[in-house]
Design a protein around this motif. Structure first.
Motif, PDB file in Angstrom:
ATOM      1  N   LEU A  26      49.461  44.814  37.422  1.00 14.02           N
ATOM      2  CA  LEU A  26      48.040  45.123  37.555  1.00 14.02           C
ATOM      3  C   LEU A  26      47.271  44.867  36.273  1.00 14.02           C
ATOM      4  O   LEU A  26      47.331  45.643  35.343  1.00 14.02           O
ATOM      5  CB  LEU A  26      47.859  46.597  37.978  1.00 14.02           C
ATOM      6  CG  LEU A  26      48.488  46.962  39.318  1.00 14.02           C
ATOM      7  CD1 LEU A  26      48.235  48.412  39.637  1.00 14.02           C
ATOM      8  CD2 LEU A  26      47.937  46.075  40.410  1.00 14.02           C
ATOM      9  N   GLY A  27      46.548  43.744  36.197  1.00 16.36           N
ATOM     10  CA  GLY A  27      45.554  43.524  35.157  1.00 16.36           C
ATOM     11  C   GLY A  27      44.220  43.755  35.820  1.00 16.36           C
ATOM     12  O   GLY A  27      43.839  43.020  36.705  1.00 16.36           O
ATOM     13  N   LEU A  28      43.538  44.814  35.431  1.00 19.78           N
ATOM     14  CA  LEU A  28      42.379  45.256  36.200  1.00 19.78           C
ATOM     15  C   LEU A  28      41.095  44.798  35.523  1.00 19.78           C
ATOM     16  O   LEU A  28      40.915  44.964  34.328  1.00 19.78           O
ATOM     17  CB  LEU A  28      42.388  46.778  36.333  1.00 19.78           C
ATOM     18  CG  LEU A  28      43.672  47.372  36.921  1.00 19.78           C
ATOM     19  CD1 LEU A  28      43.579  48.871  36.980  1.00 19.78           C
ATOM     20  CD2 LEU A  28      43.920  46.819  38.300  1.00 19.78           C
ATOM     21  N   LEU A  73      42.373  39.612  44.956  1.00 22.70           N
ATOM     22  CA  LEU A  73      43.403  39.504  43.937  1.00 22.70           C
ATOM     23  C   LEU A  73      43.736  38.032  43.776  1.00 22.70           C
ATOM     24  O   LEU A  73      43.934  37.323  44.772  1.00 22.70           O
ATOM     25  CB  LEU A  73      44.670  40.273  44.318  1.00 22.70           C
ATOM     26  CG  LEU A  73      44.636  41.792  44.154  1.00 22.70           C
ATOM     27  CD1 LEU A  73      43.986  42.450  45.357  1.00 22.70           C
ATOM     28  CD2 LEU A  73      46.044  42.334  43.960  1.00 22.70           C
ATOM     29  N   SER A  75      45.501  34.764  41.048  1.00 26.21           N
ATOM     30  CA  SER A  75      46.403  34.397  39.973  1.00 26.21           C
ATOM     31  C   SER A  75      46.315  32.899  39.798  1.00 26.21           C
ATOM     32  O   SER A  75      45.504  32.225  40.441  1.00 26.21           O
ATOM     33  CB  SER A  75      47.847  34.822  40.290  1.00 26.21           C
ATOM     34  OG  SER A  75      48.401  33.982  41.279  1.00 26.21           O
ATOM     35  N   ASN A 154      51.864  37.039  39.098  1.00 28.89           N
ATOM     36  CA  ASN A 154      50.899  37.672  38.187  1.00 28.89           C
ATOM     37  C   ASN A 154      49.515  37.822  38.820  1.00 28.89           C
ATOM     38  O   ASN A 154      48.491  37.454  38.244  1.00 28.89           O
ATOM     39  CB  ASN A 154      50.789  36.880  36.882  1.00 28.89           C
ATOM     40  CG  ASN A 154      50.057  37.659  35.801  1.00 28.89           C
ATOM     41  OD1 ASN A 154      50.068  38.890  35.797  1.00 28.89           O
ATOM     42  ND2 ASN A 154      49.420  36.958  34.885  1.00 28.89           N
ATOM     43  N   TYR A 155      49.482  38.368  40.033  1.00 27.20           N
ATOM     44  CA  TYR A 155      48.195  38.615  40.684  1.00 27.20           C
ATOM     45  C   TYR A 155      47.460  39.759  40.003  1.00 27.20           C
ATOM     46  O   TYR A 155      48.077  40.733  39.567  1.00 27.20           O
ATOM     47  CB  TYR A 155      48.389  38.928  42.171  1.00 27.20           C
ATOM     48  CG  TYR A 155      48.437  37.698  43.020  1.00 27.20           C
ATOM     49  CD1 TYR A 155      47.268  37.172  43.559  1.00 27.20           C
ATOM     50  CD2 TYR A 155      49.632  37.028  43.248  1.00 27.20           C
ATOM     51  CE1 TYR A 155      47.295  36.021  44.328  1.00 27.20           C
ATOM     52  CE2 TYR A 155      49.671  35.874  44.021  1.00 27.20           C
ATOM     53  CZ  TYR A 155      48.491  35.385  44.557  1.00 27.20           C
ATOM     54  OH  TYR A 155      48.511  34.241  45.307  1.00 27.20           O
ATOM     55  N   GLN A 156      46.143  39.624  39.923  1.00 32.55           N
ATOM     56  CA  GLN A 156      45.306  40.591  39.220  1.00 32.55           C
ATOM     57  C   GLN A 156      44.215  41.120  40.133  1.00 32.55           C
ATOM     58  O   GLN A 156      43.663  40.402  40.962  1.00 32.55           O
ATOM     59  CB  GLN A 156      44.674  39.950  37.981  1.00 32.55           C
ATOM     60  CG  GLN A 156      45.696  39.450  36.969  1.00 32.55           C
ATOM     61  CD  GLN A 156      45.047  38.800  35.776  1.00 32.55           C
ATOM     62  OE1 GLN A 156      43.824  38.651  35.737  1.00 32.55           O
ATOM     63  NE2 GLN A 156      45.848  38.422  34.803  1.00 32.55           N
ATOM     64  N   HIS A 157      43.898  42.398  39.926  1.00 33.19           N
ATOM     65  CA  HIS A 157      42.815  43.045  40.667  1.00 33.19           C
ATOM     66  C   HIS A 157      41.465  42.626  40.112  1.00 33.19           C
ATOM     67  O   HIS A 157      41.325  42.296  38.946  1.00 33.19           O
ATOM     68  CB  HIS A 157      42.911  44.572  40.538  1.00 33.19           C
ATOM     69  CG  HIS A 157      43.917  45.195  41.443  1.00 33.19           C
ATOM     70  ND1 HIS A 157      43.661  45.438  42.766  1.00 33.19           N
ATOM     71  CD2 HIS A 157      45.180  45.630  41.211  1.00 33.19           C
ATOM     72  CE1 HIS A 157      44.715  46.016  43.316  1.00 33.19           C
ATOM     73  NE2 HIS A 157      45.656  46.135  42.389  1.00 33.19           N
ATOM     74  N   HIS A 158      40.459  42.685  40.967  1.00 31.62           N
ATOM     75  CA  HIS A 158      39.066  42.578  40.542  1.00 31.62           C
ATOM     76  C   HIS A 158      38.323  43.765  41.154  1.00 31.62           C
ATOM     77  O   HIS A 158      38.299  43.928  42.370  1.00 31.62           O
ATOM     78  CB  HIS A 158      38.443  41.262  41.009  1.00 31.62           C
ATOM     79  CG  HIS A 158      38.912  40.085  40.237  1.00 31.62           C
ATOM     80  ND1 HIS A 158      38.305  39.632  39.091  1.00 31.62           N
ATOM     81  CD2 HIS A 158      39.972  39.254  40.432  1.00 31.62           C
ATOM     82  CE1 HIS A 158      38.945  38.584  38.620  1.00 31.62           C
ATOM     83  NE2 HIS A 158      39.974  38.334  39.427  1.00 31.62           N
ATOM     84  N   HIS A 488      40.589  32.208  35.848  1.00 37.26           N
ATOM     85  CA  HIS A 488      39.825  33.403  36.224  1.00 37.26           C
ATOM     86  C   HIS A 488      39.215  34.101  35.010  1.00 37.26           C
ATOM     87  O   HIS A 488      39.250  35.310  34.878  1.00 37.26           O
ATOM     88  CB  HIS A 488      40.705  34.371  37.011  1.00 37.26           C
ATOM     89  CG  HIS A 488      41.484  33.714  38.094  1.00 37.26           C
ATOM     90  ND1 HIS A 488      40.892  33.172  39.214  1.00 37.26           N
ATOM     91  CD2 HIS A 488      42.816  33.467  38.204  1.00 37.26           C
ATOM     92  CE1 HIS A 488      41.825  32.628  39.990  1.00 37.26           C
ATOM     93  NE2 HIS A 488      42.995  32.787  39.405  1.00 37.26           N
TER      94      HIS A 488
END
Length: 593
Positions: A26-28, A73, A75, A154-158, A488
Motif C-alpha cells: 500500500l503506497g497511499l 489502484l 501500477s 506493486n499496485y498503489q491506492h489513490h 503515475h
C-alpha cells in the motif's frame, strides 16, 4: 478573513504482505481538493479554497467531516483495477460522485470509502474491518491470491477527499503506510511487529485494517502555496529549466540559419528578379531559380496529404487551446479528468477547420472529388485511433480492468464522432471546396528534369535529419510526460510544457524551411510530401524513445500489459505525427505563398 492552515497526517495500520523478494503493497496517495461553494473573491475553476471547522462549530457552510473517496489502484503493469475488486474494507452505503468524460475514459471511477475523518480530531489505531481467510474456502483462496498478485505488481491506492467549503483550511497531507500484526482485535495497538503472510497459505489468517490520523496547525504555509510540498518532493524539477534552455538554444540556432538564408540569399535574389532589366541574369540561373515554375505542381496522393493536413490542423488547434487553458490554471490537476475532457470536447468541435483546410488544400492541388476527400478527412485518422482503442479496450475487458470503457460509453463516443464531428467537418469541407489558394507563379506545362541527387539531398536523408532537432527540444519534457502517464506521477508544470510546445512549433517550421530550401537548390521540386515528413519524422524518434522508456524505466510484466503500452503509444505517435507534420508544412507553404 483570516484562516488557519492545518496539516493532516495519517498513519494507516495497513497490511504488509511478506513474500520472498516482494515489497509491501500500500503506497497511499491522498489529494485534498480544495474547492469552495461560495467566496468573496474570484478563483479560477478548481482553485477555490475549502474551509473546515471543528464539530462544535459546524454550520451549513462549514463542515467538520472530511469524506474520503477511493479511486483506482494502478501500477507499472498498465492495468488499473477498481478498489472494490481487491478484498479491502468497503463502504456498503456507497456514494458515487458524478464523473466527467475524462475520468470515465481514464478509468477513474470514484466511490466512497469506510474511512471517516473529522476535522481537528485525532484518531489512534481505529479499526476499520477484519478480513479472514480460510485455506479450505476456495473463494478465500482466490481473494488472497489476487491480493498477492497486487503485491507482486506493486499496485498503489489513490484516495481523494471531499470538496466542500470560514475557519481553517487544509494545506498539506502526509501519509505513512504501516503494517502491524494485531494479536487481539479488541485491544488494538499500532506499535507491534509487522503483519506478514507466508508464501504458502497453510492456516486460517485474519487481517485487521486500522488507521490513525492527526491534525497539526501550521501558520507558515499559505493556502496559495499548498502544493509546494508536493512540488518540492518531486524529482528532477530543476531539470525543467535545463529543458527550456536546451529547447531555446536549438530554436535560436535554427532561427539564425533561416534568417541568414531568407535575408541574405532569397531576399537578394527576389529583388534582382523584380527589376525590369534582368534578361542577362536569367541565363545565369541555377538551383531553386530553375524550378520556380514547378514548385506548385500537384503531388501524388494529394487527397491523402490534404486529409492529413486537415486532421493535423484539428489536433494543432486542440492542443494549443488545451495547453493554454492548463497553463493559466483553468484545468487544475485537482480537478481530475478535466484535461482529457477539454481535449476531447475541443477535438469534436474543431471538425469545421479540419474540413475547411483539407478541402481548400485539395482544391488548390486541383482535386475534384471533394466529397471523397471530406470522408477521408473525417474518418481516416479518427478511425485508426478508434480501432486501436477498441482493441485495447477488449484486452482490458478480458483482464477485468477498471480502465475498460463500458459499451454505453463507446456508443456515446461514436455518437459524438458521427453526430457532431463529422457534420462539422462536412460544413467546413463545403465552404473550403469553394476556394483555393492562389499560386503566386504559373506552373510550367513541361516538368523540369530533376538531376541526379547525391546522398545528402535525397529525401530519406533530409527527413531523418529534419526530425532530430525538434525532438531535441522535447525529449526532456517527454520524460516527465511519460512518467506522469506510466509511472503515475503528478504532472503540474503546464507553463513549462506550453513554452516547450511553442518552441517545438517554431523548430518544426524552421527545420522544414531550411531542409526543403537545400533540396530545392538541388533542383528537386517534389517538396509537398517532403515538407510534411521532414518535421513529422519527429514522431518516429518519439516512438524510439518510448521503446527505450519501456525497457529501461518500466517493469511491466505480462503480454497484455505490453500490448496495451504499445497500443496507447501508437495513438500518441499518430497524433504527434499529424501535429508536427502539419506545422512544418504550413509554415513552408506560407513562405512560398
Amino acid at each position: 478573513m483570516s484562516t488557519r492552515g492545518f496539516r493532516v497526517g495519517t498513519n494507516p495500520c495497513s497490511l504488509r504482505l511478506a513474500l520472498p523478494g516482494l515489497r509491501w503493497l500500500l503506497g497511499l496517495g491522498l489529494f485534498l481538493g480544495l474547492h469552495a461553494t461560495r467566496s468573496a473573491a474570484f478563483y479560477l475553476p478548481g482553485l477555490a479554497p475549502v474551509n473546515f471547522c471543528e464539530a462544535a462549530r459546524e454550520t451549513a457552510t462549514c463542515k467538520s467531516s472530511i469524506a474520503l473517496f477511493v479511486n483506482r489502484l494502478d501500477s507499472e503493469s498498465v492495468l488499473p483495477y477498481e478498489y472494490n475488486i481487491f478484498d479491502f474494507c468497503q463502504d456498503f452505503g456507497k456514494k458515487n460522485p458524478s464523473e466527467n468524460l475524462g475520468q470515465v475514459l481514464f478509468g477513474e471511477r470514484i466511490t466512497s470509502s469506510p474511512y471517516e475523518f473529522s476535522f481537528s480530531k485525532t484518531e489512534l489505531c481505529k479499526k476499520v474491518c477484519v478480513k479472514s481467510y480460510d485455506r479450505e474456502n476456495e473463494d478465500h483462496k482466490k481473494k488472497l491470491a489476487f491480493l498477492k498478485k497486487g503485491v507482486q505488481l506493486n499496485y498503489q491506492h489513490h484516495w481523494e477527499s471531499e470538496r466542500n467549503w470560514d475557519i481553517a483550511r487544509l494545506v498539506a497531507a502526509r501519509l505513512d503506510p504501516q503494517s502491524y500484526k494485531h494479536s487481539d482485535e479488541n485491544h488494538l495497538t499500532c506499535n507491534g511487529p509487522s503483519m506478514e503472510i507466508p508464501g504458502e497459505h497453510t492456516d486460517k489468517l485474519s487481517v485487521t485494517y486500522t488507521y490513525s490520523v492527526r491534525f497539526e496547525e501550521n501558520k507558515s504555509i499559505k493556502w496559495a502555496s499548498r502544493w509546494d510540498y508536493i512540488l518540492e518532493s518531486m524529482p528532477y524539477t530543476n531539470i525543467q529549466w535545463f529543458s527550456i534552455m536546451n529547447s531555446f538554444v536549438i530554436a535560436l540556432f535554427l532561427s539564425g540559419m533561416v534568417a541568414m538564408i531568407l535575408l541574405r540569399a532569397l531576399h537578394r535574389d527576389i529583388i534582382r528578379y523584380n527589376q525590369a532589366n534582368f534578361s542577362e541574369e536569367v541565363q545565369e540561373d541555377f538551383g531553386w531559380k530553375l524550378i520556380h515554375g514547378d514548385v506548385f505542381r500537384p503531388p501524388r496522393n494529394r487527397m491523402l496529404l490534404s486529409a492529413f493536413l486537415g486532421q493535423g490542423t484539428q489536433v494543432l488547434i486542440m492542443m494549443f487551446i488545451t495547453l493554454f487553458l492548463a497553463c493559466f490554471g483553468f484545468l487544475s490537476p485537482a480537478n481530475r479528468g478535466a484535461l482529457m475532457t477539454c481535449a476531447v470536447v475541443l477535438w469534436v468541435l474543431l471538425g469545421t477547420p479540419a474540413g475547411y483546410v483539407s478541402a481548400r488544400m485539395y482544391k488548390t492541388l486541383k482535386g475534384v472529388n471533394w466529397k471523397t476527400n471530406f470522408l477521408l478527412t473525417a474518418l481516416l485518422c479518427p478511425g485508426v485511433v478508434f480501432v486501436d482503442l477498441f482493441f485495447m479496450n477488449l484486452i482490458l475487458w478480458v483482464e477485468g480492468s477498471l480502465a475498460a470503457i463500458s459499451f454505453g460509453t463507446l456508443i456515446g463516443i461514436l455518437a459524438m464522432w458521427f453526430g457532431i464531428s463529422v457534420p462539422l467537418t462536412f460544413l467546413g469541407a463545403y465552404f473550403g471546396s469553394k476556394k483555393k489558394f492562389k499560386c503566386p507563379v504559373h506552373t510550367n506545362q513541361i516538368p523540369h528534369h530533376i538531376p541526379q541527387q547525391n546522398f545528402c539531398t535525397k529525401p530519406l536523408f533530409g527527413v531523418i535529419i529534419g526530425g532530430i532537432l525538434p525532438f531535441g527540444c522535447i525529449f526532456i519534457q517527454l520524460f516527465f510526460i511519460l512518467n506522469s502517464i506510466w509511472s503515475h506521477q503528478m504532472y503540474f508544470m503546464f507553463g513549462f510544457l506550453f513554452l516547450v510546445f511553442i518552441i517545438l512549433l517554431i523548430t518544426c517550421s524552421e527545420a522544414t524551411v531550411l531542409l526543403c530550401y537545400f533540396h530545392l537548390c538541388a533542383e528537386d521540386y517534389h517538396w509537398w510530401w517532403r515538407a510534411f515528413f521532414t518535421s513529422s519524422f519527429t514522431a518516429v524518434y518519439l516512438f524510439i524513445y518510448a521503446v527505450h522508456y519501456f525497457f529501461a524505466k518500466l517493469q511491466i510484466m505480462g503480454i497484455a500489459s505490453s500490448i496495451l503500452y504499445f497500443g496507447y503509444t501508437m495513438v500518441m505517435v499518430l497524433i504527434f505525427f499529424l501535429l508536427t507534420g502539419t506545422t512544418g508544412f504550413f509554415f513552408l507553404f506560407l513562405v512560398y505563398y
